[in-house]
Design an enzyme around this catalytic site. Sequence first.
Site, PDB file in Angstrom:
ATOM      1  N   CYS A 125       0.819  -1.222   0.000  1.00 29.90           N
ATOM      2  CA  CYS A 125       0.000   0.000   0.000  1.00 29.90           C
ATOM      3  C   CYS A 125       0.848   1.265   0.000  1.00 29.90           C
ATOM      4  O   CYS A 125       0.368   2.336  -0.360  1.00 29.90           O
ATOM      5  CB  CYS A 125      -0.925   0.002   1.213  1.00 29.90           C
ATOM      6  SG  CYS A 125      -1.856  -1.524   1.391  1.00 29.90           S
ATOM      7  N   HIS A 171      -9.469   1.852  -2.855  1.00 24.72           N
ATOM      8  CA  HIS A 171      -8.068   1.569  -2.553  1.00 24.72           C
ATOM      9  C   HIS A 171      -7.367   0.886  -3.730  1.00 24.72           C
ATOM     10  O   HIS A 171      -7.164  -0.326  -3.711  1.00 24.72           O
ATOM     11  CB  HIS A 171      -8.013   0.696  -1.293  1.00 24.72           C
ATOM     12  CG  HIS A 171      -6.637   0.421  -0.766  1.00 24.72           C
ATOM     13  ND1 HIS A 171      -5.534   1.186  -1.080  1.00 24.72           N
ATOM     14  CD2 HIS A 171      -6.188  -0.544   0.089  1.00 24.72           C
ATOM     15  CE1 HIS A 171      -4.467   0.697  -0.459  1.00 24.72           C
ATOM     16  NE2 HIS A 171      -4.838  -0.347   0.246  1.00 24.72           N
TER      17      HIS A 171
END
Lengths: 138, 138, 383, 383
Positions: free
Chosen positions: C85, C328
């Site tokens: 991430c 995301h």
Amino acid sequence: MSSELKPMLDGIFEVGPPPRLLGAHCPVCDQKFFPKPVVCPHCLGEVQGIDLSSEGTVYSYSILRIPNMMYKFPQPYASGYVDLDGDNIRVYGLFDPEKVSEIEIGKRVTLQVGQIGIGLDGKECLRYYFTPQDGGGK
Amino acid sequence: MSSELKPMLDGIFEVGPPPRLLGAHCPVCDQKFFPKPVVCPHCLGEVQGIDLSSEGTVYSYSILRIPNMMYKFPQPYASGYVDLDGDNIRVYGLFDPEKVSEIEIGKRVTLQVGQIGIGLDGKECLRYYFTPQDGGGK
Amino acid sequence: MRSVDIIGVGMTPFGKHEKTPLVEMGTRAAIEAIKDAGIKSSQINIGYFANMQAGNLTKEFTVGQAVMWGAGVNKVPVFNIENACTSGASATTLAWMSIASGQYDIAIVVGAEKLNVPFVPLLNPSMRDINVLEGNVVINGFAQRAVRHMHSFGTTKEQLAMVDVKNRRHASMNPLAMFYKKPVTLEEVLNTTMMADPLTKLSCCPNADGAAALVLCASELSSQYTTKPVHIKASVLVSGVFDEWPDMETFEEDQRASRIAYEKAGLGPEDVSVAECHDAFTICEVMHTENLGFCPIGEGGRFVESGATSLGGKIPMNVSGGLLGKGHPLGATACAQIVEGVRQLRGECGDRQVEGAKVFLAECMGAELRGDAKTCTVNILQK
Amino acid sequence: MRSVDIIGVGMTPFGKHEKTPLVEMGTRAAIEAIKDAGIKSSQINIGYFANMQAGNLTKEFTVGQAVMWGAGVNKVPVFNIENACTSGASATTLAWMSIASGQYDIAIVVGAEKLNVPFVPLLNPSMRDINVLEGNVVINGFAQRAVRHMHSFGTTKEQLAMVDVKNRRHASMNPLAMFYKKPVTLEEVLNTTMMADPLTKLSCCPNADGAAALVLCASELSSQYTTKPVHIKASVLVSGVFDEWPDMETFEEDQRASRIAYEKAGLGPEDVSVAECHDAFTICEVMHTENLGFCPIGEGGRFVESGATSLGGKIPMNVSGGLLGKGHPLGATACAQIVEGVRQLRGECGDRQVEGAKVFLAECMGAELRGDAKTCTVNILQK
Ligand SMILES: [Zn+2]
Ligand SMILES: [Zn+2]
């Protein structure tokens, strides 16, 4: 449990009885590890294989209620961290799929090995798990 | 050729007849492109869609003799670079699978479209290819 | 070390873009950032591309060079960066280093990800990791933290759910967010499918496709191109500790990365006007708010309940909508946090603008190993 | 910019290691490099991990942090780098930059790859690339170059095959090579299965598993740890041009990257004692020999035939065995080239030692886009 089933990874646990997690100890740094590392990450020296304690206390846990098809885990299943008695080490593992509702922080648990899910080769395999001890807690 | 078959990618060629490669032209930089880019990479301005020449000359080629199962290409198949007439552009493409042995550097070729292999969706699809012109060469 | 500015930003909408290839999404964000910077593509000296799952999901490799060329950037060094991430922030740290060191003047960072493909498998950090083989998929690690946080600090499931309500309200004001104009209520969050107690479906950020891009420039040169440069005061990446005693109640990586970043910036948490953090799950934001120093350890649940982290509050968190509200797209996420920061500091955020925003902090965290985050990033920007 | 040295190297054997996980291979190479450097793991300030296919083949992500921790490296920044075959050299360039800039003192680079897994698909640069969809798998691009090279320069298929014979002879002296003690004859190379004319099976490097690692240190500090530092004179990465007119007869990227590297090093091709290049296919080495300046353009075929690139010749190429002789674990390959260079300059190479080696050059090239290489690296080392 069938003797034909293999552990989900080699070198992680002994099937027993009694089942044992295969840890390691660095005599120089006097530190224990699970699983056994290639070398001691602190001094890069050789580590010695040791059995770890098969009893401990639940530090935290989760209950996964959605399917985890990756390795065909039961639905739901619980897993989390256990502080092993006397080993100064916190290990991650599954909890007894039959006793999901009994798991809580502080619960005393004992190591077991049994068939849960499938392995990297797609075949049923053995995994280690912690089962709640009788008395106390829920 | 069945009208139900789709190109292996949208926006690359018109099926025709006559078949056409869908290129682009930047009016500011006076440069041609294939395939059509998002913008002109030289000035980031809009490009205009154009048809490219459907004839050209073989610059280089390869003949793949082992299986390419990825998109189920014929075995063997030839592909390589063609300098398109008048367009100042060298494009990569397949050559006619029926005429692999005729391909050589300098060979004059003409654009075709037909069913070759499968697409990203696993279904038979259309691809562009260049077929050798009669006369000259082999 | 030279001072470095961000002079251009670009971002595609986040959401489901089945028809748009990964490369095109990245290219479109890059083009916007280059135009926003007022430079020509040929002035860019070095490029970094951030992505996590292309090799797995669409079998694409070495993607950055194709993305960059679509935006006219060729010949110069291009690196493909994967740090889960934090990929986009990791790439930003390298771009910052390239310019700060004096070796390059202008760098581009593009983060992009395409997750909405047919047959998306359950995404997990490593099929070979012993804990993953033993069942520890991503959500489990955060549910274990939530259970422990509730046990030790009295955090409630309602407080956790308030993070999503807040971030969805923020996202409803962001046209680039997956959940633009789609707020939710506390009841909706609490009553969706239970995924891993206490985390319901709406407590988890959704997969998304998207891209975001930044153009960085040596501060001594940026006035040639823009009247609104944003200064990078710190760009920090740390890895986890990974020892035998993981702590589920705190994010030690947050504490360490932010301490380094605050020190480099000469600023403290009290100076931050607006922040973005890695709210992959509601519990994450509660813990990040604590571990970045915005409230005491253990107070994160009560802090969100107080409204302190809402737009208009003491320290607005995830005003963009965060991961919960924007979606995301892994490789794009940490770049998009910084895009939001630049736009907040420029005062370009319309309904969700934090008034008088002067200092922005972005935190991101990625992947788990032995109960710790593999990677954690903190970037601090100043107007 | 500070001067930077390589003070430690490590490498696993290259070959089929079905039983050894990717992380363990990387860790073992890292441990060897750290011990070779005479430092403690805790002295390392930053780490770079190079890999290409883990996300695809074994579904592993953000691998570097696990590799590094296995060798005792935690907390510090760790970046995962993918740049196709140049991943290891790209990571080395970033490690060099980290130290040269003065921000870090000691860096570790680890490259590792595991290709021998059940059901390896045909590896290709991008399933979505239009040319790949139109059939241009990796070998085709190099067969097109071979056909053109033979047409324009009179290169023969025998000359191409001599590259493999030479590199397999070199590999037969390298205990870490996949083909240790397994030389081949010209007839064997010419008579194996035709893959893509004129490239036979033995004209193509084999997939392999393996890992290689480097420890880099600021030159001003390296004497604290080693008596045999090797200096990095240049560490260069370029991308391709990608325009509408690809040239199959030359590697423009080689020419451009080596020109920059020679200039930075203050050296020329005539100063190079020994070199490694990206001999993924026999034609590659012929062209690299030309485009790096070791012989005139078009003369590469006759140059290998003359023996000039053999051990004992004017400019020994791929004395390690190259990709053809060692095998090609993608992420590890470019690190392993540099490991060979360090060991040659230290004089540690036994039967395959190039006498009096003073300057080493490593070239690598990766992935194709629009007929150009996406990425090309040149590293020059000096004793
Ligand atoms: Zn030790
Ligand atoms: Zn133009």
